[in-house]
Design a protein around this motif. Structure first.
Motif, PDB file in Angstrom:
ATOM      1  N   LEU A  42       0.853  -1.240   0.018  1.00 54.35           N
ATOM      2  CA  LEU A  42       0.036  -0.121   0.283  1.00 54.35           C
ATOM      3  C   LEU A  42       0.856   1.263   0.003  1.00 54.35           C
ATOM      4  O   LEU A  42       0.605   2.131  -0.624  1.00 54.35           O
ATOM      5  CB  LEU A  42      -0.860   0.023   1.192  1.00 54.35           C
ATOM      6  N   LEU A  43       1.932   1.362   0.544  1.00 55.96           N
ATOM      7  CA  LEU A  43       2.875   2.450   1.017  1.00 55.96           C
ATOM      8  C   LEU A  43       4.346   2.093   0.649  1.00 55.96           C
ATOM      9  O   LEU A  43       4.731   0.905   0.673  1.00 55.96           O
ATOM     10  CB  LEU A  43       2.854   2.876   2.083  1.00 55.96           C
ATOM     11  N   PRO A  44       5.161   2.738   0.277  1.00 59.10           N
ATOM     12  CA  PRO A  44       6.433   2.563  -0.307  1.00 59.10           C
ATOM     13  C   PRO A  44       7.064   2.334   1.030  1.00 59.10           C
ATOM     14  O   PRO A  44       6.961   3.002   2.035  1.00 59.10           O
ATOM     15  CB  PRO A  44       7.140   3.940  -0.907  1.00 59.10           C
ATOM     16  N   ALA A  45       8.268   1.373   0.880  1.00 56.27           N
ATOM     17  CA  ALA A  45       8.972   0.522   1.777  1.00 56.27           C
ATOM     18  C   ALA A  45       9.917   1.988   2.573  1.00 56.27           C
ATOM     19  O   ALA A  45      10.255   2.040   3.511  1.00 56.27           O
ATOM     20  CB  ALA A  45       9.901  -0.458   1.631  1.00 56.27           C
ATOM     21  N   GLY A  68      12.299   5.805   1.226  1.00 52.22           N
ATOM     22  CA  GLY A  68      12.496   6.773   0.280  1.00 52.22           C
ATOM     23  C   GLY A  68      11.924   8.100   0.742  1.00 52.22           C
ATOM     24  O   GLY A  68      11.080   8.011   1.795  1.00 52.22           O
ATOM     25  N   LEU A  74       3.436  12.351   0.627  1.00 54.48           N
ATOM     26  CA  LEU A  74       2.593  12.085   1.700  1.00 54.48           C
ATOM     27  C   LEU A  74       2.683  10.502   2.055  1.00 54.48           C
ATOM     28  O   LEU A  74       2.807   9.993   2.987  1.00 54.48           O
ATOM     29  CB  LEU A  74       1.160  12.357   1.576  1.00 54.48           C
ATOM     30  N   GLN A  75       2.780   9.882   0.852  1.00 59.36           N
ATOM     31  CA  GLN A  75       2.899   8.401   0.792  1.00 59.36           C
ATOM     32  C   GLN A  75       4.246   7.882   1.390  1.00 59.36           C
ATOM     33  O   GLN A  75       4.349   7.148   2.418  1.00 59.36           O
ATOM     34  CB  GLN A  75       2.734   7.617  -0.480  1.00 59.36           C
ATOM     35  N   TYR A  76       5.208   8.638   1.188  1.00 62.24           N
ATOM     36  CA  TYR A  76       6.427   8.470   1.873  1.00 62.24           C
ATOM     37  C   TYR A  76       6.433   8.665   3.211  1.00 62.24           C
ATOM     38  O   TYR A  76       7.299   8.203   4.170  1.00 62.24           O
ATOM     39  CB  TYR A  76       7.670   9.284   0.959  1.00 62.24           C
ATOM     40  N   VAL A  79       1.205  14.422  -3.232  1.00 64.46           N
ATOM     41  CA  VAL A  79       0.657  13.118  -3.037  1.00 64.46           C
ATOM     42  C   VAL A  79       1.636  12.090  -2.581  1.00 64.46           C
ATOM     43  O   VAL A  79       1.505  11.197  -1.723  1.00 64.46           O
ATOM     44  CB  VAL A  79      -0.339  12.648  -4.006  1.00 64.46           C
ATOM     45  N   ILE A  80       2.601  11.984  -3.412  1.00 67.73           N
ATOM     46  CA  ILE A  80       3.699  10.882  -3.442  1.00 67.73           C
ATOM     47  C   ILE A  80       4.488  11.386  -1.962  1.00 67.73           C
ATOM     48  O   ILE A  80       4.857  10.305  -1.337  1.00 67.73           O
ATOM     49  CB  ILE A  80       4.825  11.161  -4.584  1.00 67.73           C
ATOM     50  N   VAL A  98       4.032   8.738   5.534  1.00 65.08           N
ATOM     51  CA  VAL A  98       3.027   8.362   6.759  1.00 65.08           C
ATOM     52  C   VAL A  98       3.502   7.110   7.517  1.00 65.08           C
ATOM     53  O   VAL A  98       3.732   7.367   8.622  1.00 65.08           O
ATOM     54  CB  VAL A  98       1.683   7.266   5.593  1.00 65.08           C
TER      55      VAL A  98
END
Lengths: 316, 520
Positions: free
Chosen positions: A161-164, A166, A178-180, A175-176, A182
């Motif tokens: 669901l989310l990048p490990a 980076g 925020l994913q990094y 947006v990206i 969380v």
């Protein structure tokens, strides 16, 4: 007040000057230098010597110190030996990552810790209170280096669901970014959330026994309004004191979390600079840390003096 | 890729809406996880390859073989030639042909026409001359400086022909041609400083963020027609091997360079990944001896150390079986490799005790230094410590930070034994005995100074390129003196997602991604 400030500030400058000497000397006590790193493991002595001279490391150390100090006074933090980029630029980029992570973690800690603290403090639903209490205990007990790995395994490896790992700057792509952000922020923020929850719960319980709360109840205020408008605002001051201490701990904890999630913040920069004997960056980072503490201390003293006349009088 | 299961909620509708909004913002619009990867089965164009590696690139060492630069040298630059991995015959790259004089002291190189640097300038003979002169400079790091310095005269016959004259025959001349990226003479200073990366390779550097990574895009003007397939490459630094593995498993990256061996091995049997073990086999773990420190000044004690070490345990427990045990430094591809001689030393404590006893060193105290920044070295040092205790020596470990370790390695200040890794064993043996510091006959990490060794090194170096010679005496000498005890000849690894195909590399392990592509 001005007299107090005039006495307090010079001593801070002396502290900074002494610190600058110490942070200049200490990194040089370790064996090896940046030329050993830049030239590579198989380089000849002649190559190392040439690189060393090119970096200015063969100059008299006093001259090196004075050049660095002059740079600081003129706003030039020097150039990294290894990265070949202005030290200010490197520190600024790393600081941006650490501050982003710390603020996000603080936000998570405030929201989660606040909600959990109110639930635990008011204790209206025994089942919910016990459940939240257990979760808070868990968050308190699990250190970031464990929760970080678990979060990665769950949200990055298992369900993707989310990048490990980076980082992406918010201004590049929010947006990206925020994913990094969380997982590292949750990982860093959870223990602080637990601390806030416990302090807030204790404070809420204490405030609930106050007479004005009973008065409110007698006047027929709803329980929800009483909590929102009267109990929580009065329970917050002790929590804010704890929060101040926690911010410092969050900054420290960020170093571990940055390593787990591949962020390149201040901790990563300092460790790599020490390991590569990048004296310029090490000196700047250490002195920056000292300067932050000194400035905060001076501001605290000035604030104290402005509030309490006895402090000002002591100086006379 | 993302599946959202949002259950209807009767209560707390506002909370549900907020959560849903968060989920959409976080995952619905676009994702950091699947940004790369495209195409169908078979070679397809497009997609950005994400590479993770444990250390930042080191632009100051681009003319050396240095592990953090493996993903940059052959993707941004080209070399003059590239060895065929099976025959070790040089193949054309920027040089299309060459003539070596019979005595091996002169070579004429014909260069490829129609090649342009990323800044639009034509590649010419002057760029080759400039790069060789750069390698000769004292302030430019390279392990093959001795080769560059053996060139005593060079000239451009025309724009695309170069003539080199050597002071003597040089057996490893083509090793230099394979290791040396041809740089742009106008921007070389900026290259060393990490400011500009102008090459002739398949990818151009868009952005380099020191400490974080590099972004490359396809060079549409690349001299190999219809290559590369990929649109770009993102190289990022993940200092922890476990983080590299997580990145690969999460699909965020498709290639992990040189993960810790045990992490690489953990996915070797998983069909979703491929662990490519470089057939250069140029990652050799060894125990060196500072021969100035008693009792290591006695060859008998050094041989005792060599007999004591359990190489099989090191191979299996610390390297996950990647490689093979060996008493010689050479890769199986090296012309100096000999199977029988490679099996000379094995774990035999009786022989070790006898040799150490004969030298009067039983119970002697020894220190083992190692680079503590590299976990594999620590694990090997611990096994060596255990074995030497079994053999009757009293051993303590000395972990050192990398600059300290390398400073002592070159300065001769290591306190006794030292565990480290070396390369340069895969091609001409001269590259090892003249270029790699543990073995350098002129000055080495062990302080081993021997006229006989220098003569042997000279005998394998001053041979015309491409000609073979007898390496038996050199091997016998190395096995007898044991100032370096080789343990395991291992490999650099490229751990890839099964979506990544046609990953190539040259014999110095520089990634060659001309033909690489990502499938869906």
């Amino acid at each position: 007040m001005l007299r107090y400030a005039a006495r307090r500030v010079p001593s801070a400058v002396v502290v900074l000057l002494v610190a600058s000497v110490i942070v200049f000397i200490v990194p040089r006590l370790a064996e090896g230098d940046a030329a050993d790193v830049l030239a590579g493991p198989d380089a000849s002595d002649a190559t190392r010597d040439a690189v060393r001279a090119d970096l200015g490391l063969t100059r008299n150390p006093v001259v090196q110190y004075l050049i660095w100090l002059r740079g600081l006074f003129t706003g030039d933090l020097g150039t990294s030996y290894i990265r070949k980029q202005p030290a200010g630029e490197a520190i600024g980029a790393a600081l941006g990552q650490t501050v982003t992570l710390t603020l996000a973690a603080l936000l998570i800690a405030l929201v989660l810790g606040g909600l959990a603290g109110i639930v635990m403090g008011t204790g209206r639903s025994p089942v919910l209170t016990r459940a939240v209490n257990s979760l808070v205990s868990l968050a308190f007990a699990v250190p970031p280096y464990v929760s970080g790995v678990l979060l990665v395994l769950l949200f990055a490896v298992s369900i993707r669901l989310l990048p490990a790992s980076g980082y992406q700057a918010v201004y590049d792509d929010p947006v990206i970014a925020l994913q990094y952000l969380v997982m590292p922020a949750v990982c860093l923020g959870l223990p602080t959330a637990a601390v806030i929850a416990r302090f807030l719960a204790a404070s809420v319980r204490q405030v609930q026994d106050e007479e004005f709360v009973r008065t409110g109840l007698a006047k027929g205020l709803s329980r929800r309004r009483l909590v929102r408008a009267h109990i929580v605002p009065n329970a917050l001051p002790p929590v804010l004191t704890v929060l101040g201490i926690q911010v410092g701990q969050l900054l420290g904890g960020a170093i571990v979390v940055e390593a787990i999630f591949g962020w390149h913040g201040i901790g990563d920069l300092l460790v790599n600079s020490v390991l590569s004997r990048d004296y310029v960056l090490v000196q700047d980072l250490l002195l920056f840390t000292v300067a932050v503490f000194v400035v905060v201390q001076v501001l605290t003293d000035l604030a104290h003096a402005s509030i309490d006349p006895r402090v000002r009088l002591e100086v006379r | 890729m993302f599946q959202h299961h949002v259950r209807p909620m009767r209560r707390g509708r506002s909370a549900a809406t907020a959560l849903l909004t968060c989920a959409l913002v976080l995952t619905g619009c676009k994702s950091a996880v699947d940004e790369s990867g495209s195409g169908s089965s078979g070679p397809v164009r497009g997609g950005t390859l994400s590479i993770v590696q444990s250390a930042d690139i080191a632009p100051a060492t681009f003319l050396s073989q240095n592990n953090p630069n493996f993903a940059m040298i052959r993707t941004v630059f080209n070399t003059l030639t590239a060895y065929d991995h099976d025959t070790l015959k040089p193949q054309p790259e920027l040089a299309t042909g060459w003539d070596v004089s019979e005595d091996g002291t002169s070579i004429t190189l014909r260069l490829r026409e129609g090649v342009r640097f990323h800044n639009g300038r034509d590649f010419t003979a002057d760029d080759v001359l400039f790069t060789i002169r750069a390698m000769q400079r004292e302030d430019v790091a390279t392990q093959l400086k001795h080769v560059a310095l053996a060139i005593d005269d060079m000239s451009a016959v025309d724009d695309h022909t170069v003539r080199l004259h050597l002071s003597h025959p040089v057996s490893n001349l083509f090793d230099m041609f394979e290791m040396m990226p041809i740089v742009d003479k106008d921007t070389f200073g900026d290259l060393l400083a990490g400011k500009k990366f102008i090459g002739t390779g398949p990818f151009k550097v868009v952005r380099y963020t020191p400490g974080s990574g590099v972004k490359l895009v396809r060079n549409d003007d690349y001299w190999v027609k219809n290559r590369p397939y990929l649109d770009g490459i993102d190289i990022s630094v993940q200092s922890q091997s476990q983080s590299m593995l997580s990145s690969l498993k999460s699909g965020e990256s498709q290639l992990a360079l040189d993960m810790a061996p045990l992490d690489a091995v953990s996915v070797r049997d998983d069909p979703r990944y491929n662990v490519i073990e470089s057939d250069a086999n140029d990652s050799v773990y060894y125990v060196g001896s500072n021969v100035a420190i008693p009792p290591l000044d006695k060859p008998g004690v050094r041989r005792g150390v060599a007999w004591a070490i359990d190489r099989g345990r090191i191979l299996n427990q610390t390297l996950g079986g990647i490689g093979q045990t060996s008493s010689l430094p050479w890769s199986t591809s090296s012309p100096a490799y000999g199977k029988d001689q490679a099996a000379t030393y094995r774990h035999d404590l009786d022989k070790a005790k006898a040799l150490i006893g004969q030298a009067g060193a039983t119970g002697a105290r020894l220190k083992i230094a190692y680079n503590a920044g590299f976990a594999t070295n620590q694990a090997i040092a611990e096994i060596v410590q255990f074995n030497l205790k079994q053999a009757g020596l009293r051993v303590t470990l000395v972990p050192l930070q990398a600059p300290d370790f390398f400073s002592k390695l070159t300065g001769g200040g290591l306190p006794g034994l030292f565990v480290n890794v070396h390369g340069f064993n895969q091609l001409s043996p001269a590259t090892e005995v003249k270029g790699a510091f543990p073995f350098n006959a002129d000055k080495n990490a062990s302080g081993f100074d021997s006229d006989r060794y220098r003569a042997l090194a000279k005998s394998v170096w001053e041979v015309p390129a491409g000609q073979d010679t007898d390496y038996g005496p050199l091997n016998t000498f190395l096995l007898d003196q044991q100032f370096v005890s080789d343990l395991v000849v291992s490999s650099h690894t490229y751990t890839t997602s099964s979506k990544l195909h046609k990953v190539g590399y040259n014999m110095f392990d520089y990634l060659d991604l001309d033909d690489a592509y990502l499938s869906r």
